[in-house]
Scaffold this active site. Structure first.
Site: not given
Ligand code: IMP
Length: 190
Positions: A108, A112
């Site tokens: 990954e 986030d």
């Molecule tokens: P989560 O489900 O919130 O953990 O987000 C996962 C996905 O969101 C990551 O694999 C990224 O592709 C995208 N993402 C999360 N944070 C960022 C960021 O700060 N910049 C760009 N993409 C992000």
């Protein structure tokens, strides 16, 4: 515009440098190799598109230290075109083959909210992998709140939107060799 630096003026500051990424990737690969010393092979599952750079680098590093690796890619959607999580996970591209009995490592870019990852781990376990671990280059503070066991983490970074090294803003900035934060005016003009 100087060659290769079209983006320099858009970057507010660099959060993780190219050298730091290189050193950390090497370190993570050594850890994974040690932990999986007895495995016949590892199946790396990269999450497109953000993990593209990290996948290439961690696979090469594992080539120096670890068991043989095979690579697979999945594409899921969690973010739309903006900078906040929609909370919806949808498979855009599934695995091409059976992972029964395989030692899977999800590669990954960033964790986030952890929504994407917790969903993905359940999915991979339901497909009868022998083990499922995660290596994430970056982790934001919110990820700690979700019960997602990320075994290998590169860098814990602040809760800010970052770009570079595979990560995009509206599909741009993926080619940056480092991870950085955009200037506020970049968002204002898009
Ligand atoms: P989560 O489900 O919130 O953990 O987000 C996962 C996905 O969101 C990551 O694999 C990224 O592709 C995208 N993402 C999360 N944070 C960022 C960021 O700060 N910049 C760009 N993409 C992000």
């Amino acid at each position: 515009m100087a060659e290769g630096t079209w983006y320099a003026g858009d970057i507010d500051r660099v959060i993780v440098t190219e050298d730091q990424i290189r050193a950390k990737t090497e370190e993570l690969a050594k850890q994974i190799a040690a932990d999986y010393a007895d495995a016949d092979s590892l199946l790396l599952v990269g999450v497109l598109k953000g993990a593209l750079m990290f996948m290439a680098d961690i696979a090469r590093a594992l080539g120096r230290y670890g068991p043989p690796v095979e690579v697979e890619f999945m594409a899921v959607s969690s973010y739309g075109q903006g900078t906040t999580s929609s909370g919806v996970v949808r498979i855009l591209k599934d695995l091409d083959r059976d992972i029964t009995g395989r030692h899977v490592i999800v590669v990954e870019d960033i964790v986030d909210s952890g929504l994407t990852l917790s969903w993905l781990m359940k999915y991979l376990r339901s497909r009868s992998a022998a083990s499922v671990d995660v290596v994430a280059l970056l982790r934001k503070p919110d990820a700690v709140k979700v019960q997602v066991p990320v075994r290998y983490v590169g860098f814990d970074i602040p809760s800010e939107f970052v770009v570079g090294y595979g990560l995009d803003f509206d599909e741009r900035y993926r080619e940056l060799p480092y991870v950085g934060v955009l200037k506020p005016e970049v968002y204002a003009r898009s």
